[in-house]
Design a protein around this motif. Structure first.
Motif, short mmCIF file in Angstrom:
data_model
loop_
_atom_site.label_atom_id
_atom_site.label_comp_id
_atom_site.label_asym_id
_atom_site.label_seq_id
_atom_site.Cartn_x
_atom_site.Cartn_y
_atom_site.Cartn_z
N ILE A 28 -52.58 47.35 88.94
CA ILE A 28 -53.36 48.54 88.18
C ILE A 28 -54.61 48.04 87.43
N GLN A 29 -54.81 47.07 86.75
CA GLN A 29 -56.04 46.43 86.30
C GLN A 29 -56.99 46.12 87.37
N TYR A 31 -57.75 47.65 89.93
CA TYR A 31 -58.41 49.12 90.14
C TYR A 31 -58.85 49.95 88.98
N GLY A 32 -59.18 49.24 87.95
CA GLY A 32 -59.77 49.65 86.84
C GLY A 32 -58.83 50.62 85.73
N GLY A 33 -57.58 50.47 86.11
CA GLY A 33 -56.51 51.44 85.57
C GLY A 33 -56.03 50.68 84.06
N LYS A 34 -55.28 51.42 83.53
CA LYS A 34 -54.51 51.22 82.34
C LYS A 34 -53.42 51.74 81.95
N LEU A 57 -50.55 56.27 83.74
CA LEU A 57 -51.68 55.35 83.97
C LEU A 57 -53.24 56.36 83.82
N GLN A 58 -53.93 55.50 83.66
CA GLN A 58 -55.38 56.11 83.67
C GLN A 58 -56.19 55.50 84.44
N PHE A 59 -56.78 56.09 85.45
CA PHE A 59 -57.90 55.33 86.46
C PHE A 59 -59.28 55.90 86.22
N THR A 64 -60.00 56.41 92.87
CA THR A 64 -59.48 55.16 92.74
C THR A 64 -58.07 55.10 92.40
N ALA A 65 -57.40 55.97 91.88
CA ALA A 65 -55.92 56.08 91.60
C ALA A 65 -55.20 56.03 93.12
N TRP A 68 -55.44 52.83 94.39
CA TRP A 68 -54.59 51.76 93.90
C TRP A 68 -53.06 52.10 94.59
#
Length: 95
Positions: A28-29, A31-34, A57-59, A64-65, A68
């Motif tokens: 997740i990280q 791809y800039g997610g959290k 999750l947030q992207f 991008t989501a 991922w």
């Protein structure tokens, strides 16, 4: 515009699901997610919706989501989730 990935999970193999959880954060990280929500208690306010486990999750954006979700990194471990649980997953554009 940010995107959210909502996942409703029903776990039938808790030990295997714990193994899956060990590997997801790194992908997740990448791809800039959290995580916004990771299995916290839920309470239904309307309707008949009481997920066993809810993950949000947030992207940075929908593309991008989706990248991922389809990535080699996540594809290698989502098969563990498929064996450990039944899931429903949505991606939505946030405001």
């Amino acid at each position: 515009m940010p995107a959210l990935v909502l996942v409703e999970v029903s776990i039938h193999n808790p030990e295997l699901y714990e193994e899956y959880k060990k590997h997801t954060l790194q992908t997740i990280q990448q791809y800039g997610g959290k995580f916004v929500v990771r299995g916290a208690a839920t309470e239904s306010l309307e309707g008949n919706w009481n997920p066993e486990r809810l993950v949000i999750l947030q992207f940075p954006d929908v593309a991008t989501a989706k990248n991922w979700w389809a990535s080699p990194e996540y594809s290698a471990i989502k098969t563990i989730r498929y064996e450990a649980a039944n899931s429903k997953m949505l991606v939505v554009e946030s405001v």
